[in-house]
Design a protein around this motif. Sequence first.
Motif, PDB file in Angstrom:
ATOM      1  N   ASN A 244     -87.318  74.223 -28.457  1.00  9.29           N
ATOM      2  CA  ASN A 244     -87.409  73.697 -27.083  1.00  9.29           C
ATOM      3  C   ASN A 244     -86.155  73.964 -26.269  1.00  9.29           C
ATOM      4  O   ASN A 244     -85.644  73.080 -25.597  1.00  9.29           O
ATOM      5  CB  ASN A 244     -87.643  72.180 -27.089  1.00  9.29           C
TER       6      ASN A 244
ATOM      7  N   SER B  23     -83.891  75.021 -23.323  1.00  8.86           N
ATOM      8  CA  SER B  23     -83.906  75.282 -21.885  1.00  8.86           C
ATOM      9  C   SER B  23     -82.477  75.509 -21.442  1.00  8.86           C
ATOM     10  O   SER B  23     -81.554  74.917 -21.987  1.00  8.86           O
ATOM     11  CB  SER B  23     -84.475  74.088 -21.125  1.00  8.86           C
TER      12      SER B  23
ATOM     13  N   LYS C 280     -86.829  78.234 -20.225  1.00  3.65           N
ATOM     14  CA  LYS C 280     -87.563  76.991 -20.085  1.00  3.65           C
ATOM     15  C   LYS C 280     -88.383  76.763 -21.350  1.00  3.65           C
ATOM     16  O   LYS C 280     -89.337  77.491 -21.624  1.00  3.65           O
ATOM     17  CB  LYS C 280     -88.472  77.097 -18.848  1.00  3.65           C
ATOM     18  N   ASP C 281     -87.954  75.776 -22.126  1.00  4.00           N
ATOM     19  CA  ASP C 281     -88.741  75.316 -23.251  1.00  4.00           C
ATOM     20  C   ASP C 281     -89.166  76.444 -24.207  1.00  4.00           C
ATOM     21  O   ASP C 281     -90.338  76.674 -24.432  1.00  4.00           O
ATOM     22  CB  ASP C 281     -89.991  74.602 -22.716  1.00  4.00           C
TER      23      ASP C 281
ATOM     24  N   GLY D 196     -82.471  71.170 -25.890  1.00  5.24           N
ATOM     25  CA  GLY D 196     -82.987  71.835 -27.078  1.00  5.24           C
ATOM     26  C   GLY D 196     -81.915  72.157 -28.093  1.00  5.24           C
ATOM     27  O   GLY D 196     -80.755  71.776 -27.933  1.00  5.24           O
TER      28      GLY D 196
END
Lengths: 445, 261
Positions: A212, A214, A248-249, A286
């Motif tokens: 995850n 970012s 992003k993610d 993340g």
Amino acid sequence: MPGYRLKNYYTLSTLLREAERFPCIAFEVFDTLLLRQFLPADEPFHARLKDETPAPAFTQAELEFLRTHMALNPLLKKVYDCAARAGARIFLVSLLPLPADFLTGVLRETGIPQWEELLSAGEADESLPHALASRAEGKLLYLGQYSPDALREAGITVFRYVPPIQRYLQSGGHLPEKPRTSALSERCADTVNRFYTRVTHPARDVAVQVENVSMLFNISSERIDSIKEYCIKLLKRQLLFEEFWALKDISFEVRRGERVGLIGLNGSGKSTMLKVICGVLRPTKGRVEVTGTVAPLIELGAGFDFDLSATENVFLGGAILGYPREEMRRRYEGIIDFAGLHGFENVPIKNYSSGMIARLGFAIATCHTPDVLIIDEILSVGDFEFQKKCHRKMEELTGRGTTVLFVSHSAGDIVSMCDRAIWLDHGRIADMGEAEYIVEKYLNQ
Amino acid sequence: MRKFAARWGTFRRYSGLLRELVVRDIKVRYRRSFLGLVWTVLNPLLMMLVMTLVFSTIFRSNIENFPVYLLTGNIVFALNADSTSQALMSIVGNAGLIKKVYIPKYLFPLSKVLSCLVNFGFSLIALLIVMLITHSPFYPSLLLFWAPLVGLFLFSSGLSLILSAVNVYFRDVGHLYSVLITAWTYLTPIFYPIEILPPVMQKIVFWNPLYQYIKYFRLLVLAGTVPEWDTNLYCFGAGALMLAAGTAVFKKLQDHFILHI
């Protein structure tokens, strides 16, 4: 037979997924359907391929044409390795009566040394398929011209072979039309992609784990570097920052020994991703976990002092990568050898050519077997001989279990050097899976 | 505790790099010069010679053995001034490297302080030469010469960390600091005795840490006495405080360096 029914682009992936189920696999190379699909319609023997049954014998000129326009897929070696690891046996069959020396020449290009028997077209023994199917050892054999039915009867699964996309890329980046795909094979393609990694790297040994992640950048309209500007902006209340999510993610895993390519347009976040993995950038959100040592090859020769000699820079460069001095002393000769700098060791490197500096940088970064090697578009420097040397070195490293992360704009490089590709688009993962499939999808977007 | 152990592990791993950086600094500094490393000794000697010629006539009456008095003050002050002003540019100057490879960033300012410390070692040779020429006595307290240096090393490291980090955000710091160093030179009794200052100024100068380090060093070399506990406390306390402040500032700012260099 599911393998035979599936259409071209997905057959390799299917094979990889199903490798455990099919102990014996034969590739169909150069069959009429395939040739017709990729040959220009105005080619004189295009019509003959369509009309004549059985397949026509080729003239010398036509063979010459085939030789220059068709090549076995560079992926074949990879597939061979994977299937061999899964314990499957692979055979190649041609449904066209191509002369033996022609096929030998083409097969040589794949770089697989294990072609064991070569039977010229039409001369093969009727009982051979059965004999092959009962063999215990997984050698790669070329069978010559056989009908798929005979093979299937003997328990050998026949797969239609994917034509190489590299040739088409070289001819002006023009790709053939994607073949018709039924809903079934579309579904299969996704499954195949998901299972691909499992088959190629059965041991779940994670070298790089990205969870995850970012990354947020503040792009102020102008950069503020001085106190005066800062105060003025503060008073004018212009210190508002524009937010930009470069990543992003993002989540993915890379297993040990895997070679993963990152593709995407400029500004899609590829380099940012590599920097996050190297630890140069800290992700806003993340987590990134890397097991073992990382050797970044983001720019060859980063950290060199141009006033120092090559010898001194070897130790400096090694220290930057965290290698102990003792070890660098042991590897010193090898580095100078690889970089081809004998006789120049004591010259300050500011007098070097850019190629020499790049060679020295590459030699230092790869002198040690790092657990993870990160490469960002650097192999475009240097002459072709050096590039070949680099490719060989990287093969050698991956052979020893080094994980490679690779960024390139050259789709051909990704296909030939990576097992898997991750396609980034505006900081998000657009897709990931088998390199060829993803590159294909990326180029056809 | 585990975090600390991990940090220590990283430091150990990169201690080789620290060494290489220090060696590089020293090598590059005198690379093209004819006399090379001799300059590290010659430099403070010539400096001392010039300043002695200029100032000895003014202060001769108050200070005995003016050359040694001047040299001790000068080399201690130079250690701090050189290391901090070199460290100031260390992060910005190594931008290329920081952007590309992960390296603990504090290594850059730290390497500058260490290379200046090595330089200081050579200056000590100059000091010994001057002491021999001027027939000054060699006290046993000389053996403690490293004590003020430990304190000063902490102090300079802390200050270097702050300056290098802040300089990334505001490039003005460089210009400002060079002015500040000049002011600091005059506010430190290097070539004059503190007694000539008015009482108010003496109080201010007392709180100048550099004065304390120089005083400590001079007591060991010139007077042959070991300073009282209060000077010790001041020297090590100031060093520890500055290092703590430097670490805190650096740690807070370092994650965003890459966006500004």
